[in-house]
Design an enzyme around this catalytic site. Structure first.
Site, mmCIF file in Angstrom:
data_model
loop_
_atom_site.group_PDB
_atom_site.id
_atom_site.type_symbol
_atom_site.label_atom_id
_atom_site.label_comp_id
_atom_site.label_asym_id
_atom_site.label_seq_id
_atom_site.Cartn_x
_atom_site.Cartn_y
_atom_site.Cartn_z
ATOM 1 N N SER A 9 0.793 -1.230 0.000
ATOM 2 C CA SER A 9 0.000 0.000 0.000
ATOM 3 C C SER A 9 0.824 1.277 0.000
ATOM 4 O O SER A 9 0.287 2.354 -0.291
ATOM 5 C CB SER A 9 -0.943 0.006 1.209
ATOM 6 N N LYS A 36 0.669 4.522 6.593
ATOM 7 C CA LYS A 36 0.118 5.338 5.514
ATOM 8 C C LYS A 36 0.731 6.736 5.584
ATOM 9 O O LYS A 36 1.450 7.069 6.520
ATOM 10 C CB LYS A 36 -1.406 5.474 5.630
#
Length: 254
Positions: free
Chosen positions: A53, A119
């Site tokens: 990700s 993230k």
């Protein structure tokens, strides 16, 4: 007539010396474990990247150092605990056994990232984050972001249109590999099982944030610092943070 005292052989000096050395070694090891545990709890620790990700900023298997002393800010790469229902098998990390977990806790092994995500922090409390302007750029407080330096090649800033205002005490996060990231956008329509508002789960509580990733330290060939991209420096200050998020799944005015 007097008894002659019986002579006893003294213990070999090397035995007592060995015992002292063993005790000293144990004390050193225990002290090192205590110091390592304290550093892990309050200063920083190492994590293994479990998913795609954050490509190509971070690759699967990279080891990153996460520091816990400074406050996170917009643009940081942050590690946080699963705020609830975010993690799938591909992002949950492989849980070690009891021995491996012990060495994680004392800081002698990098954290396997089980139960954590990583993230990029896009929106702070009070920030208005929207996708996208007429040129397809992500907006934060009306300022378009130039994400070419970290966005995965070929990915759009977002295929999903939205406008949100980040509530107090929470942040809005997105992966650099947007097409392979189950980030804040994906949870904007989630229903809160605890009786909250729809979309509450999209915003990560600040008290779930472990810290900010500051460097890739392994593999050796990928050693590099992780900083805040310049584009975030132009973002205006946020307005007052609401108690509840504002969420619209519509594009901003062009």
């Amino acid at each position: 007539m007097t008894d002659t005292p019986t002579k006893t052989d003294p213990k070999p000096a090397h035995r007592s010396g060995f015992g002292a050395a063993a005790r000293e070694f144990v004390l050193i090891v225990v002290g090192a474990l205590i110091v390592s545990s304290i550093l892990r709890a309050f200063v920083g620790q190492m994590f293994i990247i479990p998913s795609e990700s954050m490509e190509n900023t971070l690759l699967v298997g990279d080891r990153v150092v996460v520091e816990k002393l400074t406050d996170v800010k917009r643009g940081d790469v942050v590690v946080f605990e699963d705020p609830g229902g975010w993690l799938g098998p591909e992002e949950s990390g492989q849980k070690r056994g009891s021995i491996g977990r012990f060495f994680e806790i004392v800081g002698l092994l990098p954290d396997s990232s089980h139960g954590h995500l990583i993230k990029r922090l896009i929106g702070m409390p009070g920030d208005k984050v929207a996708c996208c302007d007429s040129k397809g750029r992500l907006l934060v407080n009306g300022q378009p972001l130039d994400e070419t330096k970290y966005l995965y090649p070929g990915d759009a800033p977002s295929q999903m249109e939205f406008q949100v205002t980040v509530p107090a005490g929470r942040i809005f996060v997105m992966g650099d590999h947007r097409s392979a990231s189950g980030d804040s956008r994906v949870h904007l329509q989630d229903l809160d099982a605890n009786g909250g508002n729809q979309g509450d789960a999209a915003f990560v509580p600040l008290d779930k944030v472990t810290g900010r990733a500051i460097a890739i330290v392994w593999p050796a060939g990928r050693w590099s610092k992780l900083g805040v991209p310049d584009t975030f420096k132009a973002v205006p200050a946020p307005g007052p943070a609401p108690n509840k998020p504002s969420i619209s799944l519509t594009p901003p005015p062009k």
